[in-house]
Design an enzyme around this catalytic site. Structure first.
Site, PDB file in Angstrom:
ATOM      1  N   LYS A  20      -3.695 -44.830  49.787  1.00  0.00           N
ATOM      2  CA  LYS A  20      -4.738 -44.526  50.773  1.00  0.00           C
ATOM      3  C   LYS A  20      -5.446 -45.813  51.129  1.00  0.00           C
ATOM      4  CE  LYS A  20      -6.615 -40.811  52.804  1.00  0.00           C
ATOM      5  NZ  LYS A  20      -6.012 -39.503  53.121  1.00  0.00           N
TER       6      LYS A  20
HETATM    7  P1  NAD Z   1     -11.425 -36.084  61.944  1.00  0.00           P
HETATM    8  O1  NAD Z   1     -12.093 -37.398  61.994  1.00  0.00           O
HETATM    9  O2  NAD Z   1     -10.477 -35.719  63.034  1.00  0.00           O
HETATM   10  O3  NAD Z   1     -12.512 -34.911  61.824  1.00  0.00           O
HETATM   11  C1  NAD Z   1     -13.484 -34.886  60.844  1.00  0.00           C
HETATM   12  C2  NAD Z   1     -14.433 -33.746  61.163  1.00  0.00           C
HETATM   13  O4  NAD Z   1     -15.388 -33.611  60.125  1.00  0.00           O
HETATM   14  C3  NAD Z   1     -15.211 -33.981  62.449  1.00  0.00           C
HETATM   15  O5  NAD Z   1     -15.318 -32.763  63.155  1.00  0.00           O
HETATM   16  C4  NAD Z   1     -16.605 -34.406  61.933  1.00  0.00           C
HETATM   17  O6  NAD Z   1     -17.626 -34.103  62.847  1.00  0.00           O
HETATM   18  C5  NAD Z   1     -16.691 -33.556  60.689  1.00  0.00           C
HETATM   19  N1  NAD Z   1     -17.697 -34.056  59.753  1.00  0.00           N
HETATM   20  C6  NAD Z   1     -17.906 -35.322  59.349  1.00  0.00           C
HETATM   21  N2  NAD Z   1     -18.958 -35.370  58.509  1.00  0.00           N
HETATM   22  C7  NAD Z   1     -19.405 -34.108  58.392  1.00  0.00           C
HETATM   23  C8  NAD Z   1     -20.471 -33.510  57.673  1.00  0.00           C
HETATM   24  N3  NAD Z   1     -21.264 -34.242  56.880  1.00  0.00           N
HETATM   25  N4  NAD Z   1     -20.638 -32.167  57.766  1.00  0.00           N
HETATM   26  C9  NAD Z   1     -19.846 -31.430  58.554  1.00  0.00           C
HETATM   27  N5  NAD Z   1     -18.831 -31.936  59.264  1.00  0.00           N
HETATM   28  C10 NAD Z   1     -18.610 -33.259  59.181  1.00  0.00           C
HETATM   29  O7  NAD Z   1     -10.696 -36.036  60.512  1.00  0.00           O
HETATM   30  P2  NAD Z   1      -9.481 -35.117  60.066  1.00  0.00           P
HETATM   31  O8  NAD Z   1      -8.236 -35.908  60.229  1.00  0.00           O
HETATM   32  O9  NAD Z   1      -9.588 -33.771  60.687  1.00  0.00           O
HETATM   33  O10 NAD Z   1      -9.749 -35.023  58.497  1.00  0.00           O
HETATM   34  C11 NAD Z   1     -10.618 -34.053  57.932  1.00  0.00           C
HETATM   35  C12 NAD Z   1     -10.277 -33.894  56.456  1.00  0.00           C
HETATM   36  O11 NAD Z   1      -8.909 -33.534  56.341  1.00  0.00           O
HETATM   37  C13 NAD Z   1     -10.451 -35.148  55.613  1.00  0.00           C
HETATM   38  O12 NAD Z   1     -10.823 -34.767  54.301  1.00  0.00           O
HETATM   39  C14 NAD Z   1      -9.041 -35.724  55.576  1.00  0.00           C
HETATM   40  O13 NAD Z   1      -8.830 -36.565  54.466  1.00  0.00           O
HETATM   41  C15 NAD Z   1      -8.245 -34.444  55.483  1.00  0.00           C
HETATM   42  N6  NAD Z   1      -6.843 -34.575  55.882  1.00  0.00           N
HETATM   43  C16 NAD Z   1      -6.498 -35.030  57.117  1.00  0.00           C
HETATM   44  C17 NAD Z   1      -5.147 -35.101  57.449  1.00  0.00           C
HETATM   45  C18 NAD Z   1      -4.692 -35.515  58.818  1.00  0.00           C
HETATM   46  O14 NAD Z   1      -3.477 -35.441  59.083  1.00  0.00           O
HETATM   47  N7  NAD Z   1      -5.551 -35.917  59.724  1.00  0.00           N
HETATM   48  C19 NAD Z   1      -4.165 -34.732  56.521  1.00  0.00           C
HETATM   49  C20 NAD Z   1      -4.566 -34.257  55.279  1.00  0.00           C
HETATM   50  C21 NAD Z   1      -5.900 -34.170  54.969  1.00  0.00           C
END
Ligand code: NAD
Length: 426
Positions: free
Chosen positions: A116
């Protein structure tokens, strides 16, 4: 021997990401048999690189950002894992996220280790030129340890296809040959894969569907609450709505919206994309962020950041099913409370594995320069997710353990067998 706190460079607490991960490893130890001999391997990252990322800002001043790339374990293959741009990123957080990648890749049996990366920066405060400079300098600095056969980054919080394109270009410029396989989550015409953008949300939905069926929860008419409305949360919400569920509460960094009749998720997504968040969307009422945890629902999807489901919130959860779209959203004490209350938790290490699975497809397609249709991608994804879920469900039932411990058991066995078979060098 326990080594929970003997790494000199991090100081985890029981609820911090690395502390949470260590306690998850401790919980799986009784199921490792003779492989327990190798358990220390899981408790320390193989390699952690800290880099300085200096750039010249648009106003002519110089800014420095702290960047990281951690390779937790490479026993089963090259490192794989996203890159996060967020002001709260720390080495400890990146370590935990890299370790969860090791477990996740093994849980769905992808030939990868776990890694990561992240930069301690608020990308929303940078201009597009500054963002590109930060991305390129960071990529160049971690270029020492990444590569198509060494460690392959991907998008995570606040990073996307454009950032992956800059990363691919920078790495290629530095090595003198276009290397599309060095990152995944790229735009389609740069060797990206169809279906990648929606893959994580789709995996959350597919595992959710499998879990719901097994506990007799009908998705049609089910009430769904989603925290985090980005790449993962918005796609999962869209698929639940398509399956007839009602998305009744959504929270992002701009606020919390509720709508008892269920949101038009496509409209809300469009609004959020154009306005940088959900605040201001008219078809729902704004409530306090804390009230999110009290909204009556059947399915709860934490899809924002780590540590959101605290013990206190776990006592208030009304859902029967929690689908961990985010990495590490539930602290260990909350896990126990949810279990006592009969709430089924589908853990991150299987629930959100759809993204890395299609990243794997992208990487394979890049090497063969032969690209599959979106239908092929989705079918293969569904098959892998359903198969992995079945395997874990069966392990959980056989040992009467949580799905999280069962996933760790399946995954850690694969990781430690590889560790043992490779042997220690020298
Ligand atoms: P992203 O940046 O597209 O979205 C993140 C979301 O979380 C946004 O809507 C943001 O407004 C919200 N957010 C941030 N801080 C917040 C808070 N304090 N309270 C409420 N909402 C809040 O990111 P993503 O890619 O959707 O990732 C989200 C989660 O999923 C992370 O934990 C990431 O590690 C995990 N994840 C992502 C992927 C991927 O393919 N993108 C894969 C596996 C896991």
């Amino acid at each position: 021997m326990s080594s929970a706190n003997d790494l000199s460079y991090v100081h985890p607490s029981p609820t911090s990401p690395w502390g949470t991960y260590l306690s998850q490893v401790d919980r799986v130890r009784p199921y490792l048999g003779k492989l327990d001999r190798w358990v220390e391997t899981l408790k320390r990252p193989k390699r952690a690189l800290i880099v300085d990322v200096p750039i010249e800002l648009d106003d002519g001043s110089i800014a420095h950002f702290e960047g990281y790339r951690v390779q937790h374990n490479l026993s089963r293959g090259p490192g794989k894992g996203g890159v996060r741009f967020h002001p709260d990123v720390t080495l400890e957080e990146v370590m935990a996220l890299s370790a969860w990648m090791t477990v996740k890749c093994a849980a769905v049996n992808l030939p990868y280790g776990g890694a990561k990366g992240g930069i301690r920066v608020d990308p929303k405060k940078l201009s597009i030129t500054e963002l590109e400079k930060v991305t390129r300098r960071y990529t160049s600095e971690i270029g020492l340890i990444i590569g198509p056969h060494a460690d392959i980054p991907a998008p995570d919080v606040n990073t996307n296809g454009q950032i992956m394109a800059w990363m691919m270009d920078t790495y290629s410029m530095n090595t003198g040959a276009t290397a599309t396989g060095v990152v995944t989550g790229k735009p389609i015409h740069l060797g990206g894969s169809l279906g990648r953008v929606k893959a994580t949300g789709r995996g959350v939905f597919v595992t959710g569907q499998e879990a719901a069926r097994r506990i007799g929860l009908k998705l049609e008419g089910a009430r769904v609450a989603v925290q985090g409305f980005g790449n993962v949360g918005s796609v999962a919400a869209e698929l639940f709505a398509k399956a007839g569920a009602k998305v009744v509460a959504v929270q992002d960094h701009t606020g919390t919206l509720v709508n008892d009749r269920g949101f038009d998720v496509a409209q809300l997504s469009e609004f959020s994309r154009t306005n940088g968040g959900i605040a201001g969307f008219k078809e729902g009422a704004m409530v306090s962020d804390d009230a999110f945890w009290d909204v009556p629902c059947d399915v709860l999807v934490p899809a924002a950041l780590e540590g959101q489901l605290t013990a206190e919130r776990a006592r208030r959860v009304t859902a029967r099913l929690v689908l961990e779209g985010a990495n590490g959203p539930t602290v260990p004490e909350a896990d126990d409370i949810l279990a006592e209350r009969g709430v089924l938790v589908v853990p991150d290490v299987i629930c959100n594995a759809g993204g890395v699975t299609v990243s794997y497809f992208e990487w394979v397609q890049d090497f063969s320069s032969f690209f599959w249709t979106e239908d092929e991608i989705n079918q293969r994804l569904d098959r892998i997710m359903v198969g992995a879920f079945e395997n874990i469900w069966e392990k959980s039932a056989r040992h009467a353990i949580s799905l999280r411990t069962a996933t760790f058991a399946v995954a850690c066995e694969r990781i430690l067998i590889a560790r043992e078979e490779r042997g220690l060098y020298p």
